[in-house]
Design an enzyme around this catalytic site. Structure first.
Site, PDB file in Angstrom:
ATOM      1  N   LYS A  82       0.806  -1.226   0.000  1.00  0.00           N
ATOM      2  CA  LYS A  82       0.000   0.000   0.000  1.00  0.00           C
ATOM      3  C   LYS A  82       0.836   1.272   0.000  1.00  0.00           C
ATOM      4  CE  LYS A  82      -2.154  -2.171   3.390  1.00  0.00           C
ATOM      5  NZ  LYS A  82      -2.174  -3.574   3.012  1.00  0.00           N
ATOM      6  N   VAL A 112      -6.340  -2.752  -1.760  1.00  0.00           N
ATOM      7  CA  VAL A 112      -7.546  -2.487  -0.949  1.00  0.00           C
ATOM      8  C   VAL A 112      -8.565  -3.582  -1.235  1.00  0.00           C
ATOM      9  CG1 VAL A 112      -9.299  -0.788  -0.298  1.00  0.00           C
ATOM     10  CG2 VAL A 112      -7.182  -0.015  -1.354  1.00  0.00           C
ATOM     11  N   LEU A 116     -11.263  -7.186  -4.286  1.00  0.00           N
ATOM     12  CA  LEU A 116     -12.694  -6.904  -4.493  1.00  0.00           C
ATOM     13  C   LEU A 116     -12.791  -5.750  -5.493  1.00  0.00           C
ATOM     14  CD1 LEU A 116     -14.155  -6.860  -0.842  1.00  0.00           C
ATOM     15  CD2 LEU A 116     -14.468  -8.623  -2.573  1.00  0.00           C
ATOM     16  N   GLY A 167      -3.688 -15.970  11.717  1.00  0.00           N
ATOM     17  CA  GLY A 167      -3.077 -15.244  10.594  1.00  0.00           C
ATOM     18  C   GLY A 167      -3.940 -14.104  10.078  1.00  0.00           C
ATOM     19  N   ASP A 181      -3.021   0.853   8.843  1.00  0.00           N
ATOM     20  CA  ASP A 181      -3.269   0.092   7.613  1.00  0.00           C
ATOM     21  C   ASP A 181      -4.548   0.593   6.922  1.00  0.00           C
ATOM     22  OD1 ASP A 181      -2.405  -2.322   6.093  1.00  0.00           O
ATOM     23  OD2 ASP A 181      -4.430  -2.990   6.613  1.00  0.00           O
ATOM     24  N   LYS A 185      -5.401   2.508   3.171  1.00  0.00           N
ATOM     25  CA  LYS A 185      -6.431   2.040   2.219  1.00  0.00           C
ATOM     26  C   LYS A 185      -7.397   3.175   1.872  1.00  0.00           C
ATOM     27  CE  LYS A 185      -6.247  -2.784   3.638  1.00  0.00           C
ATOM     28  NZ  LYS A 185      -6.810  -3.816   4.490  1.00  0.00           N
TER      29      LYS A 185
HETATM   30  N1  LIG Z   1      -1.296 -11.361   3.915  1.00  0.00           N
HETATM   31  C1  LIG Z   1      -2.456 -10.839   3.484  1.00  0.00           C
HETATM   32  O1  LIG Z   1      -3.547 -11.393   3.660  1.00  0.00           O
HETATM   33  C2  LIG Z   1      -2.453  -9.530   2.711  1.00  0.00           C
HETATM   34  C3  LIG Z   1      -3.657  -9.058   2.140  1.00  0.00           C
HETATM   35  C4  LIG Z   1      -3.642  -7.887   1.381  1.00  0.00           C
HETATM   36  C5  LIG Z   1      -2.456  -7.186   1.218  1.00  0.00           C
HETATM   37  N2  LIG Z   1      -1.314  -7.642   1.829  1.00  0.00           N
HETATM   38  C6  LIG Z   1      -0.088  -6.859   1.641  1.00  0.00           C
HETATM   39  O2  LIG Z   1       0.838  -7.652   0.887  1.00  0.00           O
HETATM   40  C7  LIG Z   1       2.162  -7.342   1.281  1.00  0.00           C
HETATM   41  C8  LIG Z   1       2.869  -8.631   1.702  1.00  0.00           C
HETATM   42  O3  LIG Z   1       2.159  -9.194   2.797  1.00  0.00           O
HETATM   43  P1  LIG Z   1       2.627 -10.584   3.445  1.00  0.00           P
HETATM   44  O4  LIG Z   1       1.524 -10.986   4.353  1.00  0.00           O
HETATM   45  O5  LIG Z   1       3.088 -11.521   2.382  1.00  0.00           O
HETATM   46  O6  LIG Z   1       3.892 -10.084   4.303  1.00  0.00           O
HETATM   47  P2  LIG Z   1       5.096 -10.973   4.861  1.00  0.00           P
HETATM   48  O7  LIG Z   1       4.678 -12.392   5.002  1.00  0.00           O
HETATM   49  O8  LIG Z   1       5.605 -10.236   6.039  1.00  0.00           O
HETATM   50  O9  LIG Z   1       6.195 -10.916   3.672  1.00  0.00           O
HETATM   51  C9  LIG Z   1       6.854  -9.740   3.308  1.00  0.00           C
HETATM   52  C10 LIG Z   1       8.000 -10.099   2.392  1.00  0.00           C
HETATM   53  O10 LIG Z   1       8.616  -8.893   1.959  1.00  0.00           O
HETATM   54  C11 LIG Z   1      10.027  -9.084   1.987  1.00  0.00           C
HETATM   55  N3  LIG Z   1      10.748  -7.809   2.031  1.00  0.00           N
HETATM   56  C12 LIG Z   1      10.776  -6.879   3.012  1.00  0.00           C
HETATM   57  N4  LIG Z   1      11.574  -5.853   2.660  1.00  0.00           N
HETATM   58  C13 LIG Z   1      12.045  -6.140   1.423  1.00  0.00           C
HETATM   59  C14 LIG Z   1      12.915  -5.492   0.531  1.00  0.00           C
HETATM   60  N5  LIG Z   1      13.447  -4.303   0.822  1.00  0.00           N
HETATM   61  N6  LIG Z   1      13.202  -6.073  -0.659  1.00  0.00           N
HETATM   62  C15 LIG Z   1      12.671  -7.280  -0.997  1.00  0.00           C
HETATM   63  N7  LIG Z   1      11.826  -7.960  -0.172  1.00  0.00           N
HETATM   64  C16 LIG Z   1      11.522  -7.390   1.019  1.00  0.00           C
HETATM   65  C17 LIG Z   1      10.237  -9.904   3.240  1.00  0.00           C
HETATM   66  O11 LIG Z   1      11.530 -10.456   3.207  1.00  0.00           O
HETATM   67  P3  LIG Z   1      12.060 -11.461   4.360  1.00  0.00           P
HETATM   68  O12 LIG Z   1      11.405 -12.774   4.056  1.00  0.00           O
HETATM   69  O13 LIG Z   1      13.526 -11.468   4.114  1.00  0.00           O
HETATM   70  O14 LIG Z   1      11.662 -10.852   5.662  1.00  0.00           O
HETATM   71  C18 LIG Z   1       9.114 -10.923   3.084  1.00  0.00           C
HETATM   72  O15 LIG Z   1       9.518 -11.978   2.231  1.00  0.00           O
HETATM   73  C19 LIG Z   1       2.039  -6.307   2.398  1.00  0.00           C
HETATM   74  O16 LIG Z   1       2.168  -5.028   1.868  1.00  0.00           O
HETATM   75  C20 LIG Z   1       0.629  -6.531   2.937  1.00  0.00           C
HETATM   76  O17 LIG Z   1       0.081  -5.388   3.548  1.00  0.00           O
HETATM   77  C21 LIG Z   1      -1.280  -8.797   2.544  1.00  0.00           C
END
Ligand SMILES: NC(=O)c1ccc[n+]([C@@H]2O[C@H](COP(=O)([O-])OP(=O)(O)OC[C@H]3O[C@@H](n4cnc5c(N)ncnc54)[C@H](OP(=O)(O)O)[C@@H]3O)[C@@H](O)[C@H]2O)c1
Length: 343
Positions: A82, A112, A116, A167, A181, A185
């Site tokens: 975001k 966001v 959806l 989760g 967050d 959005k």
């Molecule tokens: N999970 C959900 O349901 C969901 C839903 C909607 C949107 N999102 C959004 O999607 C994004 C990812 O969410 P997530 O749940 O997958 O988070 P996550 O599990 O915490 O994964 C984040 C990933 O980003 C990597 N990262 C951090 N800094 C970086 C950099 N400078 N260069 C390259 N990689 C980097 C991390 O690396 P490391 O593995 O080395 O720490 C990790 O692999 C977030 O912005 C979140 O708000 C998530």
């Protein structure tokens, strides 16, 4: 058949892994992942600079700060992060300008409502000449789940622990509870509605008590109970009016705010269950009754699906442009032919 589109993926967490799994299942010869990196490692078949599409599945400000630079080079960007259009107005404008200048596309459906049709609907209404007057919604799947389950029988802190274990919240639940967050959005939605909203003009009512805000990450658990008394008294006050608590984001008449509200059953934003997001859009076309969009708005799998949809839309647009170019080329050849014929 044209060469496959090279893709670079940033982030290998929940969403990044779900994206890779989906691409593998999809097995489409038109797409090829050439570079993957997280904050600690890089895996490369080709240099990241060779990618024609960058996927951002991080929450990193450093990665989001590169969106405009990629777009300006003509590289398409698809993001769940975001911090592109949901951070400062200057960064959101730079992304817009880079898209206009280079023709590159910015896929942000996953930012966001986890895909959806929210941003898509706002943009379609504007493109059709409608004026958006306001947007209000329950934009956090984790907070929606917490308040759907909070009825006073179980302390709020217990529900936060349950949501974290399932989760639904970030590993640090303060990111959800602070409203930060949701603020991002709301900024993305309002900007898609055509409003140049500065990030710091959104009023945010955090649910995090001072002691919890100040705690180190490994000491959060013992401070979660500081949520219980204030949340219970807010619930009691809501019940006296026959209402329930909901964490709502609103932008209307130039005012944007994020915080707890008491809504009676039957209110458009009080429907749904689980981690559902609900958004009501008021516009010149939908002035009397708002347009309401509701559905699951969280989860790595739906988020990855939304990112892949954006990738496929880019691929199809590129194929369409190629087809138009080849029609134009053949019609040019044909017109040369016609020209010779009638000379
Ligand atoms: N999970 C959900 O349901 C969901 C839903 C909607 C949107 N999102 C959004 O999607 C994004 C990812 O969410 P997530 O749940 O997958 O988070 P996550 O599990 O915490 O994964 C984040 C990933 O980003 C990597 N990262 C951090 N800094 C970086 C950099 N400078 N260069 C390259 N990689 C980097 C991390 O690396 P490391 O593995 O080395 O720490 C990790 O692999 C977030 O912005 C979140 O708000 C998530």
């Amino acid at each position: 058949m044209s060469a496959p589109l090279p893709i670079a993926l940033y982030g290998t967490g929940q969403v990044g892994r779900a994206v890779l799994a989906r691409l593998e299942r999809f097995a489409d010869a038109s797409l090829v992942v050439v570079h993957v990196e997280n904050s600690r490692h890089e895996w490369s078949d080709l240099d990241a600079d060779a990618a024609q599409i960058v996927l951002d599945a991080t929450a990193s400000d450093t990665v989001a700060a590169r969106h405009a630079e990629w777009l300006a080079r003509g590289v398409h960007v698809v993001t769940a992060n975001k911090l592109g259009r949901g951070a400062s107005l200057a960064r959101a404008d730079a992304i817009e300008q880079a898209c206009i200048a280079s023709g590159a596309r910015y896929g942000d459906a996953a930012t966001v409502g986890a895909g959806l049709p929210l941003l898509r609907s706002l943009r379609a209404l504007r493109a059709g000449g409608d004026a958006i007057h306001g947007v209000a919604g329950v934009l956090s799947g984790s907070l929606a789940w917490l308040f759907a389950h909070f009825d006073g029988r179980v302390p709020f802190s217990t529900l936060v622990r349950e949501a974290r274990a399932a989760g639904y919240t970030e590993p640090d639940p303060r990111i959800d509870l602070s409203g930060e967050d949701v603020r991002r959005k709301l900024l993305i939605l309002a900007r898609a509605a055509g409003v140049a909203l500065e990030a710091d003009t959104v009023q945010v009512e955090s649910l995090v008590p001072d002691a919890l805000a100040a705690a180190d990450l490994d000491a959060i658990d013992e401070q979660l109970a500081t949520l219980d008394a204030p949340m219970q008294s807010l619930l009691d006050a809501a019940r006296e009016t026959g209402a329930r608590l909901h964490f709502v984001a609103r932008w209307h008449d130039g005012v944007a705010r994020v915080g707890l509200e008491t809504l009676v059953a039957g209110h458009p934003l009080a429907a749904g269950g689980g981690t559902d997001n609900r958004v009501a859009i008021r516009s010149a076309r939908y002035a009397g009754q708002p347009l309401v969009i509701q559905g699951p708005g969280a989860g790595a799998d739906v988020t990855a699906a939304a990112m892949l949809d954006d990738v496929l839309a880019i691929r199809d647009a590129l194929r369409g442009a190629q087809a138009i170019r080849s029609v134009a080329t053949s019609s040019k050849n044909a017109s040369i032919g016609w020209g010779r014929l009638i000379a």
